[in-house]
Design a protein around this motif. Structure first.
Motif, mmCIF file in Angstrom:
data_model
loop_
_atom_site.group_PDB
_atom_site.id
_atom_site.type_symbol
_atom_site.label_atom_id
_atom_site.label_comp_id
_atom_site.label_asym_id
_atom_site.label_seq_id
_atom_site.Cartn_x
_atom_site.Cartn_y
_atom_site.Cartn_z
ATOM 1 N N TYR A 140 53.271 43.263 -111.364
ATOM 2 C CA TYR A 140 54.400 44.158 -111.630
ATOM 3 C C TYR A 140 54.087 45.592 -111.217
ATOM 4 N N THR A 159 55.525 39.963 -115.632
ATOM 5 C CA THR A 159 56.491 40.953 -115.172
ATOM 6 C C THR A 159 57.609 41.073 -116.199
ATOM 7 N N SER A 181 48.752 40.683 -113.296
ATOM 8 C CA SER A 181 50.154 41.092 -113.200
ATOM 9 C C SER A 181 50.429 41.822 -111.887
#
Length: 373
Positions: free
Chosen positions: A247, A16, A245
């Motif tokens: 994010y 992130t 990830s």
């Protein structure tokens, strides 16, 4: 090999923006830079469904510099009011260190830079690097100077430059990443025979002939032909997407975690363009994927368990001539078999797939989708 171990307590935040990074980025950079390449053309995979051309940027290596500089057309430098103040728009051609572009979770630009686009690409998508050997320093400097010229034109709101009709600002079809890179080689480095399309507005409206747009993979193939004519050698490094990830870019819609985005080879304009990830069957896409695999030198990825970079695979690349010949033969055979919906074993290997992934294909009756050319 590049190895291991990061605190497990950091795992939740890894991948992130502002989060922890692999602690051996410098080690990887030093390992790759043992090879005396002069520049690296970086082709990013697409992240959307149903038509995804990806992105293209250029990393230029300078004598004595600790890292290459990546020059990349800025998607948000289009002067759209909704982008001003929310995204980085100071430059049309952004320059950042290559390791930042690929692996860093903080940006040297400013707080408006976009994670997964301006920096930290591999947390969002895979990137193919075509490394070029034997290019004179004067040619590299000419490229850098031309990127500076394009930025100068952008700053002064120039119109009708030699490389573009209309105002110099980003346009997804008319002045995109592929055109910016192509223009630097054609007009800056003197690649007079390089074809760089200049899509025009139709009847004065904001309508463009999409079939004439420059796209990353096609521009890469054109440049590779030019480099071969100049007797520059080439090999390929695959920087694989970090698949975990969590994010989500808050400024983009829809809100999708990076790990859930497609990671698809950037299509040429062909029958395949609207097909989904892993379903390419057209000769041009197969040829590109097979060619890049044949030129492959290293595959790099972030180990999900240790959060460290490692060289996952390495092999000796073919010469460009051999790689092209084998890719053409395999792509012709495989594309014909796909058209016949035959039961067959593919003759070529697609970049990004393991060599053992040579399974049989058997297709149901489905529509082939719309053609763009």
């Amino acid at each position: 090999m590049l190895a291991l171990v990061v605190e497990s307590s950091l795992a939740a935040e890894f991948g992130t923006t502002e989060g922890p990074e692999p602690d051996n980025i410098l080690e990887l950079a030093e390992f790759l830079r043992r090879d005396p390449y002069d520049l690296e053309l970086l082709i990013s995979f697409g992240t959307s469904k149903g038509g995804s051309a990806g992105h293209i940027a250029l990393a230029v290596r300078s004598d004595g510099a600790a890292d290459e500089t990546v020059y990349s057309a800025n998607f948000y430098a289009d002067r759209a009011p909704e982008h001003e103040g929310r995204f980085y728009t100071k430059e049309l051609v952004v320059g950042v260190p290559k390791m930042e572009y690929l692996f860093k979770t903080t940006s040297s630009l400013d707080a408006l830079a976009v994670f997964g686009l301006d920096y930290g690409e591999v947390y969002k998508r895979s990137v193919i690097g075509i490394r070029v050997f034997g290019m004179p320093s004067s040619e590299k400097q000419a490229l850098v100077s031309y990127f500076s010229r394009i930025n100068g034109d952008y700053h002064r709101h120039a119109n009708n430059a030699e490389y573009h009709h209309g105002e110099v600002k980003y346009d997804y079809l008319r002045l995109n990443c592929a055109k910016v890179i192509g223009a630097a080689f054609k007009f800056g480095a003197g690649y007079e025979r390089l074809e760089v399309n200049d899509p025009q507005l139709l009847r004065g409206r904001r309508v463009v002939a999409a079939a004439t747009a420059n796209v990353p993979t096609e521009m890469a193939l054109k440049l590779m032909e030019q480099w071969n004519l100049r007797q520059y050698k080439m090999d390929v490094v695959l920087y694989k997407k970090f698949e975990a990830s969590e994010y989500i870019e808050p400024r983009e819609d829809p809100k999708v975690a990076f790990k859930n985005l497609p990671d698809r080879f950037p299509s040429v304009l062909s029958l395949d363009f609207r097909r989904e990830q892993g379903e390419y069957r057209d000769f041009d896409n197969l040829f590109a994927m097979y060619l890049l695999y044949n030129l492959g030198r290293f595959s790099v990825r972030i180990d999900e368990a240790t959060k460290r970079l490692r060289i996952e695979k390495e092999k000796e690349p073919m010469t460009y001539a051999d790689a092209v010949s084998l890719a053409k033969t395999a792509a012709k055979s495989d594309s014909e078999n796909y058209r016949r919906r035959a039961l067959f074993q593919p003759a070529g290997i697609r970049i990004g797939e393991p060599a053992s992934n040579r399974h049989l294909y058997h297709f149901p009756d489905i529509d082939s989708g719309p053609a763009l050319r």
